[in-house]
Structure formats: C-alpha cells, structure tokens
Design a protein around this motif. Structure first.
Motif, mmCIF file in Angstrom:
data_model
loop_
_atom_site.group_PDB
_atom_site.id
_atom_site.type_symbol
_atom_site.label_atom_id
_atom_site.label_comp_id
_atom_site.label_asym_id
_atom_site.label_seq_id
_atom_site.Cartn_x
_atom_site.Cartn_y
_atom_site.Cartn_z
ATOM 1 N N ARG A 1 0.824 -1.243 -0.030
ATOM 2 C CA ARG A 1 -0.280 -0.242 -0.053
ATOM 3 C C ARG A 1 0.707 1.139 0.011
ATOM 4 O O ARG A 1 0.504 2.199 -0.787
ATOM 5 N N ASP A 2 1.981 1.222 0.602
ATOM 6 C CA ASP A 2 2.958 2.293 0.717
ATOM 7 C C ASP A 2 3.564 2.606 -0.531
ATOM 8 O O ASP A 2 3.883 3.536 -1.102
ATOM 9 N N LEU A 3 3.898 1.651 -1.333
ATOM 10 C CA LEU A 3 4.444 1.734 -2.695
ATOM 11 C C LEU A 3 3.250 2.224 -3.653
ATOM 12 O O LEU A 3 3.574 3.209 -4.407
ATOM 13 N N PHE A 4 2.129 1.733 -3.540
ATOM 14 C CA PHE A 4 0.842 2.450 -4.339
ATOM 15 C C PHE A 4 0.915 3.715 -4.073
ATOM 16 O O PHE A 4 0.779 4.599 -4.986
ATOM 17 N N ASP A 5 0.767 4.286 -2.664
ATOM 18 C CA ASP A 5 0.738 5.861 -2.458
ATOM 19 C C ASP A 5 1.910 6.658 -2.802
ATOM 20 O O ASP A 5 1.818 7.598 -3.359
ATOM 21 N N ALA A 6 3.106 5.833 -2.691
ATOM 22 C CA ALA A 6 4.457 6.617 -3.253
ATOM 23 C C ALA A 6 4.225 6.971 -4.713
ATOM 24 O O ALA A 6 4.741 8.183 -5.056
ATOM 25 N N ILE A 7 3.894 5.783 -5.428
ATOM 26 C CA ILE A 7 4.094 6.147 -6.913
ATOM 27 C C ILE A 7 2.867 7.198 -7.406
ATOM 28 O O ILE A 7 3.258 7.992 -8.134
ATOM 29 N N ALA A 8 1.791 6.957 -6.639
ATOM 30 C CA ALA A 8 0.723 8.227 -7.057
ATOM 31 C C ALA A 8 1.260 9.569 -6.601
ATOM 32 O O ALA A 8 0.950 10.667 -7.315
ATOM 33 N N LEU A 9 2.123 9.768 -5.261
ATOM 34 C CA LEU A 9 2.477 11.179 -4.891
ATOM 35 C C LEU A 9 3.711 11.493 -6.144
ATOM 36 O O LEU A 9 3.575 12.412 -6.474
ATOM 37 N N ARG A 10 4.520 10.464 -6.366
ATOM 38 C CA ARG A 10 5.647 10.768 -7.256
ATOM 39 C C ARG A 10 5.163 11.066 -8.520
ATOM 40 O O ARG A 10 5.461 12.186 -9.012
ATOM 41 N N ASP A 11 4.050 10.496 -9.079
ATOM 42 C CA ASP A 11 3.759 10.926 -10.413
ATOM 43 C C ASP A 11 2.724 12.317 -10.617
ATOM 44 O O ASP A 11 2.931 12.835 -11.408
ATOM 45 N N ALA A 12 2.085 12.516 -9.527
ATOM 46 C CA ALA A 12 1.713 13.818 -9.358
ATOM 47 C C ALA A 12 2.611 14.877 -9.187
ATOM 48 O O ALA A 12 2.405 16.015 -9.932
ATOM 49 N N ILE A 13 3.625 14.946 -8.547
ATOM 50 C CA ILE A 13 4.893 15.794 -8.339
ATOM 51 C C ILE A 13 5.554 15.823 -9.912
ATOM 52 O O ILE A 13 5.832 17.040 -10.260
ATOM 53 N N SER A 14 5.735 14.724 -10.523
ATOM 54 C CA SER A 14 6.264 14.706 -11.812
ATOM 55 C C SER A 14 5.224 15.708 -12.931
ATOM 56 O O SER A 14 6.047 16.363 -13.686
ATOM 57 N N ARG A 15 4.095 15.316 -12.775
ATOM 58 C CA ARG A 15 3.233 16.115 -13.727
ATOM 59 C C ARG A 15 3.318 17.690 -13.431
ATOM 60 O O ARG A 15 3.215 18.420 -14.353
ATOM 61 N N MET A 16 3.189 17.760 -12.303
ATOM 62 C CA MET A 16 3.310 19.408 -11.758
ATOM 63 C C MET A 16 4.457 20.002 -12.058
ATOM 64 O O MET A 16 4.521 21.014 -12.660
ATOM 65 N N ALA A 17 5.669 19.406 -12.005
ATOM 66 C CA ALA A 17 7.095 19.717 -12.168
ATOM 67 C C ALA A 17 7.011 20.122 -13.583
ATOM 68 O O ALA A 17 7.605 21.235 -14.141
ATOM 69 N N VAL A 18 6.565 19.528 -14.634
ATOM 70 C CA VAL A 18 6.832 19.687 -16.032
ATOM 71 C C VAL A 18 5.710 20.800 -16.549
ATOM 72 O O VAL A 18 6.095 21.526 -17.178
ATOM 73 N N ALA A 19 4.573 20.804 -15.816
ATOM 74 C CA ALA A 19 3.689 21.713 -16.015
ATOM 75 C C ALA A 19 4.145 23.142 -15.659
ATOM 76 O O ALA A 19 4.253 24.055 -16.491
ATOM 77 N N VAL A 20 4.692 23.334 -14.637
ATOM 78 C CA VAL A 20 5.237 24.555 -14.047
ATOM 79 C C VAL A 20 6.376 24.919 -14.904
ATOM 80 O O VAL A 20 6.624 26.169 -15.221
ATOM 81 N N SER A 21 7.470 24.091 -15.247
ATOM 82 C CA SER A 21 8.645 24.447 -15.894
ATOM 83 C C SER A 21 7.964 25.023 -17.527
ATOM 84 O O SER A 21 9.010 25.520 -17.860
ATOM 85 N N VAL A 22 7.014 24.621 -17.878
ATOM 86 C CA VAL A 22 6.635 25.132 -19.309
ATOM 87 C C VAL A 22 5.471 26.097 -19.218
ATOM 88 O O VAL A 22 4.892 26.492 -20.218
ATOM 89 N N GLY A 23 5.158 26.583 -18.204
ATOM 90 C CA GLY A 23 4.102 27.674 -17.957
ATOM 91 C C GLY A 23 2.627 27.027 -18.025
ATOM 92 O O GLY A 23 1.749 27.914 -18.258
ATOM 93 N N GLU A 24 2.393 25.868 -17.848
ATOM 94 C CA GLU A 24 0.944 25.352 -18.040
ATOM 95 C C GLU A 24 0.410 25.234 -16.545
ATOM 96 O O GLU A 24 1.130 25.245 -15.533
ATOM 97 N N PRO A 25 -0.971 25.301 -16.579
ATOM 98 C CA PRO A 25 -1.492 25.233 -15.296
ATOM 99 C C PRO A 25 -1.382 23.957 -14.748
ATOM 100 O O PRO A 25 -1.474 22.919 -15.334
ATOM 101 N N LEU A 26 -1.596 23.744 -13.409
ATOM 102 C CA LEU A 26 -1.478 22.488 -12.702
ATOM 103 C C LEU A 26 -2.716 21.927 -12.704
ATOM 104 O O LEU A 26 -3.818 22.794 -12.517
ATOM 105 N N ARG A 27 -2.853 20.513 -12.674
ATOM 106 C CA ARG A 27 -4.042 19.803 -12.574
ATOM 107 C C ARG A 27 -4.607 19.941 -11.167
ATOM 108 O O ARG A 27 -3.897 19.556 -10.272
ATOM 109 N N PRO A 28 -5.880 20.219 -11.123
ATOM 110 C CA PRO A 28 -6.403 20.292 -9.501
ATOM 111 C C PRO A 28 -6.305 18.976 -8.869
ATOM 112 O O PRO A 28 -6.036 18.953 -7.535
ATOM 113 N N ALA A 29 -6.425 17.878 -9.371
ATOM 114 C CA ALA A 29 -6.406 16.594 -8.894
ATOM 115 C C ALA A 29 -4.785 16.205 -8.286
ATOM 116 O O ALA A 29 -4.697 15.690 -7.240
ATOM 117 N N ASP A 30 -3.786 16.851 -9.057
ATOM 118 C CA ASP A 30 -2.402 16.573 -8.670
ATOM 119 C C ASP A 30 -2.401 17.487 -7.458
ATOM 120 O O ASP A 30 -1.758 16.989 -6.386
#
Length: 196
Positions: free
Chosen positions: A65-94
C-alpha cells in the motif's frame, strides 16, 4: 535533506544531477520530463531502500500500500513539475493529492546528540511521504514559480529547481548539457575563425 543523485546515460556516462528539491529527487525515481530513467520503485523494498538512503532518521519498511501511495504522489509531483516548467496550469487533482499527503504528520526534525529519544524511534513510510509532499508544496509555491525550469540544452528537457542566488542556472548539469553547450560554442568559434 540532501538533494541530488547520480544518473547514467544510455551511453553509460555517469553524471551528477542536482534537482534543487527533495520532491524532484523523488519524482526522478520514475519518468519525468525528458530524462529517461529506469523505474526505481518496482517493489516495497525498493521504496524502503530509497527512503533509507535519504532520510537521516530510521524509516520503517514499506508495504504494498505504501508503494502504491508513493507512486501516486511521485507521479503527481512529476506532472506538476513539467507543467510549471513550461508555464502550464497545474491539474487540480494533482494539487489535491499533494495537499492530502502534506496534511498528514511528517518526519519531525530533531537534533543529534541528546540523551533522550523523543517520539518514535522509527518513522513510518506515510510520514516520509508527507515530508516529500511538504517539500513539493514549497517547490510549487509562488516563491519558486519562476525557478522551476527545463534545461536549456537543445536536446534536453530535464526539470530542476534553480536554487542559485542570481536565479541564472541554465543547465541540468554542467557535466552534461553545460559541457555540451560549451563544446558546441567552441567548435562554432573555431569554424568561424577558419572560415575568415
């Protein structure tokens, strides 16, 4: 928390990458931006190992369960980082996911050298994930909005937090893209002199 880690290119070249953020280091346990890294979190033991290497206090063993949670958190951070770096809005779910983990108890700071143990002697994986999420909240705050960037290398889109005083960092690493840019510039100057 110390920040940065070694990567190996497809050609076998090792280089140091200082992402500037503990949360970004965590994001790079998977794929983020253009840096093709191998998935590092295949099993709970992989997560346990990563956390033990980076936290100054003992963190308990991860479960499925910890691994599942960690991957969900990691993927949200990844999507947010890419979005911020190119000036796109962040996804509310992330944003909601990062805020959810950040709202739980984190690994408390402590000073070494005392004679008594305050609190738990072993922190939980959930506390470690909360610490990572809190770093992500700082990473994506308005104070850092202009400092989350993509590498300026022509064929690189690695995301990092520019922590330089002058906010002038341009490359994911001077060993990698910074060096390539210097070599290209040198060759261009040399060719220009030869043509003159």
């Amino acid at each position: 928390m110390p920040v940065g880690q070694w990567f190996t290119t497809a050609e076998g070249v090792r280089w140091w990458f200082d992402s500037g953020s503990f949360a970004l280091d965590f994001a790079y346990t998977g794929q983020i931006g253009g840096l093709r890294t191998d998935e590092q979190l295949h099993a709970p033991d992989d997560l346990t190992r990563w956390l033990h290497e980076r936290f100054p206090v003992a963190v308990g063993a991860a479960r499925s369960r910890d691994l599942f949670d960690a991957i969900a958190l990691r993927d949200a951070i990844s999507r947010m980082a890419v979005a911020v770096s190119v000036g796109e809005p962040l996804r509310p779910a992330d944003i909601d996911l990062v805020n959810l983990y950040a709202a739980t108890p984190d690994v408390p700071p402590s000073l070494a050298g005392g004679t008594r143990q305050a609190g738990r002697s072993v922190q939980t994986v959930a506390q470690a994930l909360s610490t990572i999420a809190r770093d992500a909240v700082d990473l994506f705050s308005l104070d850092n909005a202009e400092r989350v960037r993509c590498c300026s290398g022509a064929d690189c889109d690695v995301v990092y937090l520019d922590t330089s005083r002058a906010a002038s960092r341009r490359w994911c690493s001077m060993q990698r893209c910074g060096n390539r840019a210097k070599v290209r510039a040198h060759r261009a100057r040399k060719a220009e002199r030869a043509a003159a």
